[in-house]
Design a protein around this motif. Structure first.
Motif, PDB file in Angstrom:
ATOM      1  N   ASP A 106      41.441  31.575  44.461  1.00 55.40           N
ATOM      2  CA  ASP A 106      40.324  32.223  43.773  1.00 55.40           C
ATOM      3  C   ASP A 106      39.009  32.003  44.514  1.00 55.40           C
ATOM      4  OD1 ASP A 106      42.104  33.030  41.868  1.00 55.40           O
ATOM      5  OD2 ASP A 106      41.190  31.940  40.202  1.00 55.40           O
ATOM      6  N   MET A 107      38.785  30.774  44.983  1.00 53.65           N
ATOM      7  CA  MET A 107      37.556  30.490  45.713  1.00 53.65           C
ATOM      8  C   MET A 107      37.483  31.311  46.996  1.00 53.65           C
ATOM      9  SD  MET A 107      37.300  26.355  45.189  1.00 53.65           S
ATOM     10  CE  MET A 107      35.888  26.177  46.272  1.00 53.65           C
ATOM     11  N   ARG A 108      38.584  31.337  47.718  1.00 56.75           N
ATOM     12  CA  ARG A 108      38.588  32.045  49.006  1.00 56.75           C
ATOM     13  C   ARG A 108      38.361  33.540  48.790  1.00 56.75           C
ATOM     14  NH1 ARG A 108      42.362  29.199  51.003  1.00 56.75           N
ATOM     15  NH2 ARG A 108      41.074  27.992  52.454  1.00 56.75           N
TER      16      ARG A 108
ATOM     17  N   ILE B 124      35.704  36.041  39.483  1.00 55.24           N
ATOM     18  CA  ILE B 124      37.079  35.911  39.022  1.00 55.24           C
ATOM     19  C   ILE B 124      37.224  36.228  37.536  1.00 55.24           C
ATOM     20  CG2 ILE B 124      38.958  34.235  38.712  1.00 55.24           C
ATOM     21  CD1 ILE B 124      38.553  35.258  41.569  1.00 55.24           C
ATOM     22  N   GLN B 125      36.164  36.079  36.766  1.00 54.53           N
ATOM     23  CA  GLN B 125      36.218  36.391  35.346  1.00 54.53           C
ATOM     24  C   GLN B 125      34.902  37.004  34.891  1.00 54.53           C
ATOM     25  OE1 GLN B 125      38.162  32.229  34.473  1.00 54.53           O
ATOM     26  NE2 GLN B 125      38.491  33.452  32.650  1.00 54.53           N
ATOM     27  N   MET B 126      34.970  37.815  33.850  1.00 55.67           N
ATOM     28  CA  MET B 126      33.768  38.426  33.296  1.00 55.67           C
ATOM     29  C   MET B 126      32.786  37.348  32.842  1.00 55.67           C
ATOM     30  SD  MET B 126      31.928  40.994  32.190  1.00 55.67           S
ATOM     31  CE  MET B 126      32.885  42.502  31.955  1.00 55.67           C
TER      32      MET B 126
ATOM     33  N   ILE C 102      42.890  37.560  38.735  1.00 61.04           N
ATOM     34  CA  ILE C 102      43.965  37.529  39.730  1.00 61.04           C
ATOM     35  C   ILE C 102      45.170  36.816  39.139  1.00 61.04           C
ATOM     36  CG2 ILE C 102      44.692  36.750  42.008  1.00 61.04           C
ATOM     37  CD1 ILE C 102      41.831  36.795  42.916  1.00 61.04           C
ATOM     38  N   ILE C 103      46.294  37.523  39.036  1.00 62.99           N
ATOM     39  CA  ILE C 103      47.564  36.917  38.611  1.00 62.99           C
ATOM     40  C   ILE C 103      48.639  37.452  39.560  1.00 62.99           C
ATOM     41  CG2 ILE C 103      49.172  36.494  36.720  1.00 62.99           C
ATOM     42  CD1 ILE C 103      46.987  37.221  34.772  1.00 62.99           C
TER      43      ILE C 103
ATOM     44  N   LEU D  45      42.330  41.447  42.149  1.00 63.00           N
ATOM     45  CA  LEU D  45      40.927  41.514  41.763  1.00 63.00           C
ATOM     46  C   LEU D  45      40.424  42.931  42.007  1.00 63.00           C
ATOM     47  CD1 LEU D  45      38.362  40.109  40.797  1.00 63.00           C
ATOM     48  CD2 LEU D  45      37.965  39.330  43.130  1.00 63.00           C
ATOM     49  N   ASP D  46      40.009  43.586  40.961  1.00 63.07           N
ATOM     50  CA  ASP D  46      39.567  44.969  40.991  1.00 63.07           C
ATOM     51  C   ASP D  46      38.333  45.112  41.880  1.00 63.07           C
ATOM     52  OD1 ASP D  46      39.143  47.611  40.376  1.00 63.07           O
ATOM     53  OD2 ASP D  46      38.489  47.263  38.316  1.00 63.07           O
TER      54      ASP D  46
END
Length: 730
Positions: free
Chosen positions: A246-248, A221-223, A206-207, A214-215
């Motif tokens: 990111d958490m939410r 959040i990350q691979m 997410i940027i 986020l796909d």
């Protein structure tokens, strides 16, 4: 949230950030090209499952001496093993992390992931950076699994061990349901397209400033992570707003609201510690790529390092509380008592340490209780203090231990059972009596008599409703089922409730008309059964009109859910963005439409021939979406819609037809013209033409189209239709 690892949501479950992507993403062969490949041995329908085909995990689980099993697991908690010593002399925190990470891969977008199949044993999950050293947790459990054998699945054992670990340290547990089924090979799941793991510096998914979301259906959040990077977005500990975002986002995609997120984070971090004692480059690689002699072990494998506690997983080092093997309120007490400063672990990870902590608030050393060390917080923990909404909940839990106890117990139960589906699937003496809204409760139905069914089906066929309308309504009801998390399906008749009744794929106006008439005709039959039975009656008529006699023997006994029993928001991810069976596509996506059809077929548990027969049959029946550009005609490929025939396959494979793309469709729609005259004969979509262009699908289509193939087609169609209608019938 276990920090050993660590609105943009909604919309198309297959939308990406530009370009066309595969539904597979990176596969095990990409990550470990030299690993032994066993796929060839599962070709031609061969199973990797060593157990008998009729083996029933639920029945086997119910033969276990449950109390003895729990006692054995509890004894294991403090049975310190020299080859992998227990931090603080107690394996409880380690096993909580194991259970959490088994369950925490669940995501609402497609229902995949989760603990229900024991996937943590296989790549890529067994070698994700976030699952570092959990290979040892599973190996510690092997003597218990060996003792109880097939009567306890690995999938059940992971979760039950997490529960026992919590109980053994005085924590609250809401209950346990068994009956999960093990698989014996890696499941095909889209985990992302990145070519690097999180520990190789890959950025967050997410940027916002770059418009990067986020796909879907991803949730991490990350691979290589279960949830978020505990050091902060992209490893930035100063991005407080991004950390909470990111958490939410990730927790919501894993079915958790803010309160559940806070409760899980605090509850999980009441126990154990993070590991970052040495730089990661001093350790061995992940299990899947390691040497044969290590026998499936990876990461920390050197005996001297293990003995000295030189272990690194997340890279963060330290415990959250002064009592890492005891449930209580220390986590929130310390979080709000102290100001924290940014420091680095011995492994170089960013973490937060309390300024001038009191001696009694220091933690014991994991291997030497006579030593005291500072506690820590991760950037993710700090979000519970920094974010206004999280802070309100955190302060309430700090001041009300009973509220935290209850919230954590319920959230943990949801985390570890969310992918099991209806409560009827739960086994064992500790299944909670309470019905929970996220279990999608459905009242018990009653089985109508044969005469009532026959009378109802006769009334339906005299009602003026068309074959197409009845088949589409039944499909709309049943095809929501996902075998990933056992949600959806015809049971409950939620197709008549919000939000499903208004989904564009269901042609709401037509659906409303059909449901209203069926409600008028059904008598004592539930709406859930009436919808399915009406579809069966329509198919039987359509076959008869084609000169064939078939019986569509769907099951009955379904109940009807109410609005109060339906968490409408949680059903939004089940809305079809594309449904190749109905030739429906909301809008062009970053994934090929035919790939989405295959994905839906997989979630419905269909084989390739079953998928092929259903598509061809529904085209012949005219059961396609009105939202297609050409109205109800696109993809039908028959001059007698409403008759169950193999016309779709015969006409698709007719060499007298030449297909051209409709330019403005963006390669989604096509027109078939007579090769000699140029006259337009048919219209079609990608999900139609793929049955002629793909060599494997064409081979099956040829079987259905050849002389004498219609009988095989009808048999396959009816069997597949019945499978979909009865899916979710627990």
């Amino acid at each position: 949230m276990d920090a050993e690892t660590g609105s943009i949501s909604g919309g198309c479950p297959f939308s990406g950030n530009g370009g066309t992507r595969s539904l597979l993403g990176r596969t095990n062969r990409d990550w470990w090209p030299d690993a032994l490949q066993l796929d060839i041995l599962t070709q031609d329908g061969k199973s990797a499952n060593p157990l008998d085909e009729d083996f029933n995990y639920a029945e086997a689980f119910n033969t276990v001496d449950y109390n003895a099993l729990k006692a054995d697991i509890k004894a294991l908690m403090t049975d310190d093993q020299e080859w992998w010593p227990a931090d603080y002399g107690h394996y409880g925190p380690f096993f909580i992390r194991m259970a959490w990470h088994a369950a925490g891969t669940y995501r609402t977008g497609d229902g995949r992931g989760g603990a229900s199949s024991g996937q943590q044993r296989f790549a890529p999950l067994n070698s994700w950076p976030d699952n570092g050293n959990l290979d040892k947790a599973r190996r510690l459990l092997w003597p218990i699994k060996q003792k109880y054998g097939k009567n306890i699945s690995w999938a059940d054992l992971f979760v039950l061990t997490g529960n026992v670990a919590i109980e053994s340290m005085g924590g609250p547990v809401f209950g346990f349901g068994g009956g999960r089924e093990d698989v014996f090979e890696p499941e095909t799941v889209y985990w992302g397209t990145e070519e690097q793991w999180v520990d190789q510096g890959v950025e967050t998914r997410i940027i916002p400033d770059e418009g990067k979301a986020l796909d879907n259906p991803l949730a991490a959040i990350q691979m290589g992570l279960i949830y978020v990077n505990p050091e902060g977005p992209g490893g930035n500990p100063h991005d407080a707003e991004g950390m909470a975002r990111d958490m939410r986002e990730t927790f919501s995609r894993m079915a958790m609201n803010d309160e559940e997120t806070v409760a899980l984070t605090a509850g999980g971090h009441a126990f154990g510690k993070c590991h970052g004692a040495v730089p990661a480059d001093q350790l061995s690689g992940a299990p899947e790529g390691e040497a044969l002699a290590l026998q499936g072990f990876g990461w920390a494998t050197d005996a001297d390092q293990i003995r000295d506690g030189h272990i690194t997983t997340s890279g963060i080092e330290g415990a959250w509380t002064p009592n890492p093997t005891q449930w209580g309120g220390d986590y929130f007490r310390l979080l709000f008592k102290y100001e924290y400063e940014l420091t680095e672990s011995p492994a170089g990870a960013k973490q937060w340490t309390p300024i001038n902590p009191d001696p009694e608030d220091m933690a014991p050393d994991a291997r030497d209780p006579s030593k005291k060390v500072p506690t820590i917080m991760t950037t993710a923990d700090m979000a519970l203090k920094r974010d206004p909404e999280y802070r309100k909940i955190s302060e309430r839990f700090r001041d009300d231990q009973a509220a935290l106890d209850d919230a954590f117990a319920r959230a943990w139960f949801k985390l570890t059972h969310r992918d099991m589906g209806p409560k009827a699937r739960y086994q064992g003496p500790e299944v909670p009596a309470e019905d929970l809204i996220w279990q999608d409760p459905v009242p018990e139905g009653s089985v109508p008599s044969d005469s009532d069914v026959s009378s109802f089906k006769s009334k339906v066929m005299d009602s003026g409703l068309s074959v197409s309308e009845l088949v589409k309504a039944a499909w709309a009801s049943a095809s929501t089922y996902r075998n990933s998390d056992h949600r959806g399906g015809a049971n409950g008749a939620r197709v008549r409730l919000a939000p499903q009744k208004d989904w564009a794929a269901n042609d709401p106006q037509e659906l409303s008309k059909v449901l209203s008439k069926l409600d008028e005709l059904r008598g004592g039959i539930s709406m859930a059964d009436a919808i399915v039975l009406a579809g069966a009656a329509a198919i039987e008529k359509a076959a008869k009109d084609g000169g064939h006699s078939v019986s569509v023997n769907v099951s009955t006994g379904r109940g009807d859910a109410t609005d109060e029993q339906t968490d409408a928001e949680s059903f939004e991810p089940l809305e079809p963005f594309a449904d190749g069976f109905r030739n429906y596509l909301k809008t062009k996506a970053s994934v090929k439409t035919e790939d989405m059809m295959v994905d839906k077929a997989h979630l419905l548990g269909l084989s390739i021939p079953e998928m092929t027969a259903l598509v061809g049959g529904m085209r012949a029946l005219g059961a396609v979406s009105k939202h297609a550009k050409h109205g109800n005609s696109i993809g039908v490929l028959t001059d007698r819609p409403g008759t169950l025939s193999n016309d779709f396959f015969v006409n698709l494979l007719d060499m007298g037809t030449k297909w051209d793309v409709v330019d403005e469709s963006g390669d989604e729609e096509f027109v078939g013209k007579d090769r000699k005259t140029g006259e337009e004969r048919w219209t079609a979509t990608r999900t139609d033409l793929v049955f002629g262009s793909n060599s494997q699908l064409r081979a099956i289509s040829e079987v259905f189209a050849e002389n004498g193939g219609e009988e095989k087609f009808l048999k396959t169609f009816v069997s597949a239709w019945t499978k979909v209608m009865d899916a979710g019938r627990f």
